[in-house]
Design a protein around this motif. Structure first.
Motif, PDB file in Angstrom:
ATOM      1  N   MET A   1     -50.896  41.470  39.273  1.00 10.71           N
ATOM      2  CA  MET A   1     -50.183  42.453  38.364  1.00 10.71           C
ATOM      3  C   MET A   1     -50.327  42.030  36.901  1.00 10.71           C
ATOM      4  O   MET A   1     -50.029  40.903  36.454  1.00 10.71           O
ATOM      5  N   ILE A   2     -50.844  43.085  36.283  1.00 11.11           N
ATOM      6  CA  ILE A   2     -50.975  42.741  34.658  1.00 11.11           C
ATOM      7  C   ILE A   2     -49.781  43.363  34.115  1.00 11.11           C
ATOM      8  O   ILE A   2     -49.366  44.616  33.709  1.00 11.11           O
ATOM      9  N   ALA A   3     -48.979  42.601  33.251  1.00 15.24           N
ATOM     10  CA  ALA A   3     -47.892  43.006  32.532  1.00 15.24           C
ATOM     11  C   ALA A   3     -48.399  43.958  31.340  1.00 15.24           C
ATOM     12  O   ALA A   3     -49.153  43.178  30.575  1.00 15.24           O
TER      13      ALA A   3
ATOM     14  N   ALA B   1     -39.441  42.117  24.836  1.00 13.69           N
ATOM     15  CA  ALA B   1     -39.907  41.065  25.571  1.00 13.69           C
ATOM     16  C   ALA B   1     -39.260  41.126  26.838  1.00 13.69           C
ATOM     17  O   ALA B   1     -39.684  41.021  27.920  1.00 13.69           O
ATOM     18  N   LEU B   2     -37.629  41.558  26.556  1.00 12.27           N
ATOM     19  CA  LEU B   2     -37.106  41.671  27.919  1.00 12.27           C
ATOM     20  C   LEU B   2     -37.426  42.802  28.451  1.00 12.27           C
ATOM     21  O   LEU B   2     -37.375  42.628  29.979  1.00 12.27           O
TER      22      LEU B   2
ATOM     23  N   HIS C   1     -38.628  44.138  33.769  1.00  4.13           N
ATOM     24  CA  HIS C   1     -39.381  45.536  34.506  1.00  4.13           C
ATOM     25  C   HIS C   1     -38.626  46.796  34.339  1.00  4.13           C
ATOM     26  O   HIS C   1     -38.467  47.542  35.224  1.00  4.13           O
ATOM     27  N   LYS C   2     -37.847  46.781  32.962  1.00  2.00           N
ATOM     28  CA  LYS C   2     -36.965  48.252  32.879  1.00  2.00           C
ATOM     29  C   LYS C   2     -36.832  48.276  31.243  1.00  2.00           C
ATOM     30  O   LYS C   2     -36.595  47.280  30.601  1.00  2.00           O
ATOM     31  N   PRO C   3     -36.597  49.306  31.002  1.00  2.00           N
ATOM     32  CA  PRO C   3     -36.298  49.501  29.302  1.00  2.00           C
ATOM     33  C   PRO C   3     -35.156  48.735  28.987  1.00  2.00           C
ATOM     34  O   PRO C   3     -34.020  49.018  29.655  1.00  2.00           O
ATOM     35  N   VAL C   4     -35.273  48.166  27.732  1.00  2.00           N
ATOM     36  CA  VAL C   4     -33.990  47.573  27.219  1.00  2.00           C
ATOM     37  C   VAL C   4     -33.701  48.080  25.783  1.00  2.00           C
ATOM     38  O   VAL C   4     -34.633  47.922  25.127  1.00  2.00           O
ATOM     39  N   GLU C   5     -32.623  48.356  25.520  1.00  2.00           N
ATOM     40  CA  GLU C   5     -32.478  48.840  24.078  1.00  2.00           C
ATOM     41  C   GLU C   5     -31.667  47.904  23.179  1.00  2.00           C
ATOM     42  O   GLU C   5     -31.136  46.844  23.811  1.00  2.00           O
ATOM     43  N   VAL C   6     -32.143  47.984  21.849  1.00  2.00           N
ATOM     44  CA  VAL C   6     -31.236  46.999  20.998  1.00  2.00           C
ATOM     45  C   VAL C   6     -29.707  47.275  20.740  1.00  2.00           C
ATOM     46  O   VAL C   6     -29.400  48.423  20.953  1.00  2.00           O
TER      47      VAL C   6
ATOM     48  N   ASP D   1     -35.662  36.091  39.064  1.00  2.00           N
ATOM     49  CA  ASP D   1     -36.664  35.560  39.799  1.00  2.00           C
ATOM     50  C   ASP D   1     -37.792  36.184  40.541  1.00  2.00           C
ATOM     51  O   ASP D   1     -38.814  36.102  40.760  1.00  2.00           O
ATOM     52  N   GLU D   2     -37.060  37.442  41.059  1.00  3.68           N
ATOM     53  CA  GLU D   2     -37.956  38.354  41.808  1.00  3.68           C
ATOM     54  C   GLU D   2     -38.962  38.889  41.096  1.00  3.68           C
ATOM     55  O   GLU D   2     -40.049  39.011  41.587  1.00  3.68           O
ATOM     56  N   HIS D   3     -38.547  39.319  39.728  1.00  7.01           N
ATOM     57  CA  HIS D   3     -39.634  39.942  38.796  1.00  7.01           C
ATOM     58  C   HIS D   3     -40.528  38.906  38.480  1.00  7.01           C
ATOM     59  O   HIS D   3     -41.853  39.175  38.289  1.00  7.01           O
ATOM     60  N   LEU D   4     -40.158  37.533  38.159  1.00  7.54           N
ATOM     61  CA  LEU D   4     -41.148  36.507  37.785  1.00  7.54           C
ATOM     62  C   LEU D   4     -42.056  36.234  39.062  1.00  7.54           C
ATOM     63  O   LEU D   4     -43.213  36.021  38.845  1.00  7.54           O
ATOM     64  N   ARG D   5     -41.722  36.519  40.224  1.00 11.89           N
ATOM     65  CA  ARG D   5     -42.516  36.087  41.411  1.00 11.89           C
ATOM     66  C   ARG D   5     -43.386  37.277  41.575  1.00 11.89           C
ATOM     67  O   ARG D   5     -44.503  36.904  42.174  1.00 11.89           O
ATOM     68  N   GLN D   6     -43.230  38.385  41.152  1.00 13.10           N
ATOM     69  CA  GLN D   6     -44.456  39.353  41.240  1.00 13.10           C
ATOM     70  C   GLN D   6     -45.457  39.237  40.305  1.00 13.10           C
ATOM     71  O   GLN D   6     -46.474  39.654  40.334  1.00 13.10           O
TER      72      GLN D   6
END
Length: 201
Positions: A1-3, A63-64, A69-74, A86-91
């Motif tokens: 998977m390419i981020a 970056a977050l 793997h979801k939109p993050v607001e300031v 951990d699950e996201h990073l394992r992907q």
């Protein structure tokens, strides 16, 4: 998977194996993620499962968004689960413990409990069960609901969802990892997993 956000900056994210230290540093050591990793390692070493962090600026939000793997607001406060992180990073082909080891430049011990078995479970399901990507979230969602019943204690009733062979295989793998027994290779071994989990029917 390419981020996608990292790919547009010319940074290659590797899957299917461990990251090389240099690649980990390039992807995850940016200033936008420094607070995430600081809080993650403090939370892990304190034996806790989640933390809250304030998203201070656009760099952090961007970056977050990639890592979570979801939109993050300031200016928002973001609740972060170590298990989900951990699950996201394992992907992406690595793990939270591995990223923290590289980012902080020291050994980080993987905690016992939910994070340890659940992360291994998801990684093994992706690798061994051959579930099509379009069905993966659905199967894991059903399996999670069944596991809450199965792992709650003895004398549980057989959930109807286990009649689905794919769901049953995924649940059996989760139960085996949660109880620290071997993943079954046949019907007799599967029966032993159910007995360990307290099913007497």
């Amino acid at each position: 998977m390419i981020a996608e956000d990292f790919a547009t900056r010319g940074i290659r994210v590797v899957t299917g194996g461990a990251f090389v230290d240099q690649e980990l540093r390039a992807v995850y050591r940016g200033p936008g993620l420094a607070e995430l990793w600081r809080l993650a390692v403090e939370t892990m070493e304190a034996g806790k499962s989640a933390f809250s962090m304030r998203v201070a600026d656009e760099e952090t939000a961007s970056a977050l968004s990639v890592v979570l793997h979801k939109p993050v607001e300031v200016a928002a406060r973001r609740q972060v689960s170590l298990v989900r992180l951990d699950e996201h990073l394992r992907q992406e082909g690595t793990s939270l413990v591995e990223v923290l080891r590289i980012v902080h430049g020291r050994a980080v011990e993987e905690p016992a409990g939910q994070m340890a078995w659940r992360s291994r479970w998801l990684a093994q399901v992706r690798r061994y069960e051959g579930i099509p990507e379009e069905r993966f979230a659905e199967v894991i969602g059903v399996a999670d609901r069944v596991l809450k019943v199965v792992l709650a204690g003895p004398e549980w009733e057989w959930p109807g969802e286990l009649e689905d062979e794919v769901v049953r295989r995924v649940v059996v793998r989760g139960v085996a990892l949660a109880f620290g027994v071997g993943v079954p290779g046949g019907v007799l071994e599967e029966g032993e997993v159910w007995r360990v989990a307290g099913f007497g029917g």
